[in-house]
Scaffold this motif. Structure first.
Motif, short mmCIF file in Angstrom:
data_model
loop_
_atom_site.label_atom_id
_atom_site.label_comp_id
_atom_site.label_asym_id
_atom_site.label_seq_id
_atom_site.Cartn_x
_atom_site.Cartn_y
_atom_site.Cartn_z
N SER A 82 0.83 -1.21 0.00
CA SER A 82 0.00 0.00 0.00
C SER A 82 0.86 1.26 0.00
O SER A 82 0.56 2.22 -0.69
CB SER A 82 -0.92 0.02 1.22
N VAL A 83 1.94 1.23 0.76
CA VAL A 83 2.84 2.39 0.80
C VAL A 83 3.63 2.48 -0.51
O VAL A 83 3.81 3.57 -1.06
CB VAL A 83 3.78 2.31 2.02
N MET A 84 4.07 1.34 -1.04
CA MET A 84 4.82 1.35 -2.30
C MET A 84 3.95 1.85 -3.46
O MET A 84 4.47 2.45 -4.40
CB MET A 84 5.35 -0.05 -2.61
N ALA A 85 2.65 1.60 -3.40
CA ALA A 85 1.75 2.05 -4.47
C ALA A 85 1.64 3.56 -4.53
O ALA A 85 1.22 4.12 -5.55
CB ALA A 85 0.37 1.41 -4.28
N LEU A 119 -1.07 -0.63 -6.73
CA LEU A 119 -1.29 -1.65 -5.70
C LEU A 119 -1.39 -3.04 -6.32
O LEU A 119 -0.86 -4.01 -5.78
CB LEU A 119 -2.57 -1.33 -4.92
N CYS A 120 -2.02 -3.12 -7.47
CA CYS A 120 -2.20 -4.42 -8.13
C CYS A 120 -0.98 -4.86 -8.94
O CYS A 120 -0.59 -6.03 -8.90
CB CYS A 120 -3.42 -4.37 -9.04
N PHE A 121 -0.38 -3.94 -9.67
CA PHE A 121 0.74 -4.25 -10.56
C PHE A 121 1.85 -3.22 -10.35
O PHE A 121 2.09 -2.38 -11.20
CB PHE A 121 0.29 -4.21 -12.03
N TRP A 122 2.55 -3.30 -9.23
CA TRP A 122 3.46 -2.24 -8.84
C TRP A 122 4.56 -2.02 -9.87
O TRP A 122 4.81 -0.88 -10.28
CB TRP A 122 4.09 -2.53 -7.48
N LEU A 123 5.27 -3.05 -10.26
CA LEU A 123 6.41 -2.87 -11.16
C LEU A 123 5.97 -2.32 -12.52
O LEU A 123 6.60 -1.40 -13.05
CB LEU A 123 7.15 -4.20 -11.35
#
Length: 119
Positions: A44-47, A69-73
């Motif tokens: 969540s934070v990375m998104a 959130l679903c597909f970060w990279l």
């Protein structure tokens, strides 16, 4: 000038996907243990990273937060590749040519596309 960002929607997206969704999933016994919460909170934070970059380029924060959130990279690479849209260019001071509709830098006197004055 158009309104660029509404903080209310950003906070709602973050709260829903970082706090409420894990609570609902824990009630449904989808996950076991605290590892799920730590990983979900971390994602969540990375998104927030691709969502913030895309927001600065004129995109919707909430949609890009869910995408990240679903597909970060994929979302991170995508947000680095996309260009500023018209809203972001207006916020940054770019001027739209009344003749051809192209945006020119703020310091431009004539349109780079058609060569007519930007008055």
């Amino acid at each position: 000038m158009k309104k660029f960002h509404n903080l209310k929607y950003s906070l709602m997206a973050f709260l829903i996907f970082s706090i409420i969704v894990p609570m609902v999933l824990s009630q449904a016994q989808v996950s076991k243990g605290a590892d799920f919460y730590i990983l979900y909170w971390l994602f969540s934070v990375m998104a927030l990273l691709p969502a913030n970059i895309a927001y600065r380029k004129g995109r919707d924060f909430a949609i890009w937060y869910i995408y990240g959130l679903c597909f970060w990279l994929i979302a991170f690479i995508h947000c680095l590749i996309i260009k500023d849209n018209d809203i972001a260019k207006e916020i940054k001071g770019w001027r739209k040519c009344p003749y051809c509709g192209e945006y020119s830098k703020p310091e431009a006197i004539v349109c780079h596309c058609c060569g007519k004055p930007l008055n």
